[in-house]
Write an enzyme that holds these catalytic residues in place. Structure first.
Site, mmCIF file in Angstrom:
data_model
loop_
_atom_site.group_PDB
_atom_site.id
_atom_site.type_symbol
_atom_site.label_atom_id
_atom_site.label_comp_id
_atom_site.label_asym_id
_atom_site.label_seq_id
_atom_site.Cartn_x
_atom_site.Cartn_y
_atom_site.Cartn_z
ATOM 1 N N THR A 242 0.824 -1.216 0.000
ATOM 2 C CA THR A 242 0.000 0.000 0.000
ATOM 3 C C THR A 242 0.849 1.253 0.000
ATOM 4 O OG1 THR A 242 -1.850 -1.084 1.056
ATOM 5 C CG2 THR A 242 -1.699 1.264 1.408
ATOM 6 N N SER B 24 1.457 -7.599 -0.706
ATOM 7 C CA SER B 24 2.215 -8.580 0.083
ATOM 8 C C SER B 24 1.422 -9.843 0.389
ATOM 9 C CB SER B 24 2.776 -7.946 1.355
ATOM 10 O OG SER B 24 1.794 -7.817 2.349
ATOM 11 N N THR C 267 1.628 -4.280 4.270
ATOM 12 C CA THR C 267 1.475 -4.561 5.700
ATOM 13 C C THR C 267 0.912 -5.957 5.983
ATOM 14 O OG1 THR C 267 -0.726 -3.550 5.711
ATOM 15 C CG2 THR C 267 1.133 -2.127 6.288
ATOM 16 N N ASP C 268 0.293 -6.579 4.970
ATOM 17 C CA ASP C 268 -0.401 -7.843 5.250
ATOM 18 C C ASP C 268 0.539 -8.960 5.710
ATOM 19 O OD1 ASP C 268 -2.828 -6.713 4.758
ATOM 20 O OD2 ASP C 268 -3.020 -7.474 2.710
HETATM 21 C C1 SIN Z 1 -0.294 -5.351 1.078
HETATM 22 O O1 SIN Z 1 0.010 -5.979 2.098
HETATM 23 O O2 SIN Z 1 0.417 -5.341 0.067
HETATM 24 C C2 SIN Z 1 -1.558 -4.575 1.019
HETATM 25 C C3 SIN Z 1 -1.941 -3.982 2.331
HETATM 26 C C4 SIN Z 1 -0.999 -2.947 2.843
HETATM 27 O O3 SIN Z 1 0.130 -2.764 2.401
HETATM 28 O O4 SIN Z 1 -1.428 -2.243 3.795
#
Ligand code: SIN
Length: 330
Positions: free
Chosen positions: A14, A61, A94-95
């Site tokens: 993100t 991710s 973040t995932d």
């Molecule tokens: C991801 O993990 O690529 C999408 C969600 C994020 O980065 O907050």
């Protein structure tokens, strides 16, 4: 004063996401903006470090894989051998950021800072959190006190150890928290402060090496819920997985549907008792007698991190006692 040389590695997420409206913070495309374009938003970073950057991959991710982890860890180990690099920042979705962070925490052979950072709002959002998070991560990587701390997660003005950091909210910008252990440091107005160090082994103290590893052992996670049957664990055991982590009730417990089946497996595949609860430890020979069941108590690792530790442990040993000790040490 000579500035440290910090390498920024972009992997997507993100923080590099793009939406068709400034007020959209869901329904955007992650992994779109290049790492160089993200850095161009924070020219102030050049006052903190000499920065070089590379785009390692460009993914959401949720698509992170063990193969990418292995390539990334090998690449970072090579980079950090050079006297020309003093620290690394990795931008990441973040995932699965916490999983990549813990995998690197156990496989990077350097005491130089390695810092993972992401964002909850895409780069196009009003009050996007990515630019300040990335600037803070560069500050942390450039900070001499960040050496020997293991891999770090930098998010929302806090520094969290890779072992404890976990995503706790689907949308809040302070989503990363320390599973009850708090943050090991903070960044306030450009000043990095540390409060404590993790007591667990990491990086240069870690016995795990992936130098000659192309494929990791197969480990699945099975979730317990009211009325759950043994069928999920049975299905993956019969597929021949090397280990199963059970996201159990409370202190790593499972119901009677599963307990007899687990006992019959006698540790093949290896069964790790973890918990679906957000913090706290799974204690050996608690409600479930691990000696009798041939199981491993997952200590206070989340199921997804217990999975990483048992994958690496199985590269070294099949002995259940030795695997249990790794859970106490790492
Ligand atoms: C991801 O993990 O690529 C999408 C969600 C994020 O980065 O907050």
């Amino acid at each position: 004063m000579k500035l440290p040389n910090i390498k920024i590695i972009g992997t997507g997420g993100t923080i590099a996401g793009v939406a068709d409206s400034k007020v959209k913070t869901v329904g955007y495309k992650s992994g779109q903006v290049s790492i160089l374009d993200l850095l161009s938003e924070i020219p102030e970073a050049s006052n903190v470090a000499n920065i070089t950057a590379e785009q390692f991959c460009q993914i959401g991710s949720e698509h992170m894989t063990e193969a990418i982890w292995l390539d990334l860890a090998k690449h970072i180990n090579e980079l950090l051998k050079s006297n020309e690099i003093d620290g690394i920042v990795i931008t990441h979705g973040t995932d699965t950021l916490e999983e990549t962070a813990y995998f690197l925490n156990l496989t990077i052979k350097s005491s130089k800072p390695v810092v993972l950072v992401g964002a909850m709002r895409p780069a196009t959002a009003l009050s996007a959190d990515g630019p300040l998070n990335l600037f803070d991560a560069i500050l942390v990587a450039a900070e001499p006190m960040s050496h020997c701390k293991g891999v770090l997660i930098c998010f929302g003005n806090t520094i969290i150890s890779a072992r404890e950091g976990t995503k706790t909210s689907t949308h809040q910008t302070n989503t990363f928290q320390g599973r009850g252990f708090g943050c090991i440091g903070t960044i306030v107005s450009g000043i990095v402060r540390y409060n404590y160090n993790t007591t667990k082994k990491h990086t240069v103290e870690s016995v795990f090496s992936i130098d000659d590893v192309d494929v990791l052992p197969t480990v699945e996670i099975a979730y317990q819920f009211a009325g759950s049957k043994e069928c999920m664990v049975r299905a993956v055991a019969e597929l021949g997985v090397d280990a199963v982590v059970i996201a159990g009730f409370g202190g790593g417990n499972f119901n009677k549907n599963l307990s007899e089946y687990v006992k019959s497996l006698s540790g093949k595949p290896v069964i790790v008792r973890s918990t679906r609860v957000a913090s706290g430890a799974v204690v050996r020979n608690g409600d479930i007698n691990d000696d009798e069941y041939g199981t491993i108590a997952g200590d206070d690792l989340s199921p997804q991190k217990a999975r990483i530790l048992v994958m690496l442990a199985l590269l070294k040993t099949k002995d259940l006692g030795e695997i249990q000790n790794f859970f106490y040490e790492y």
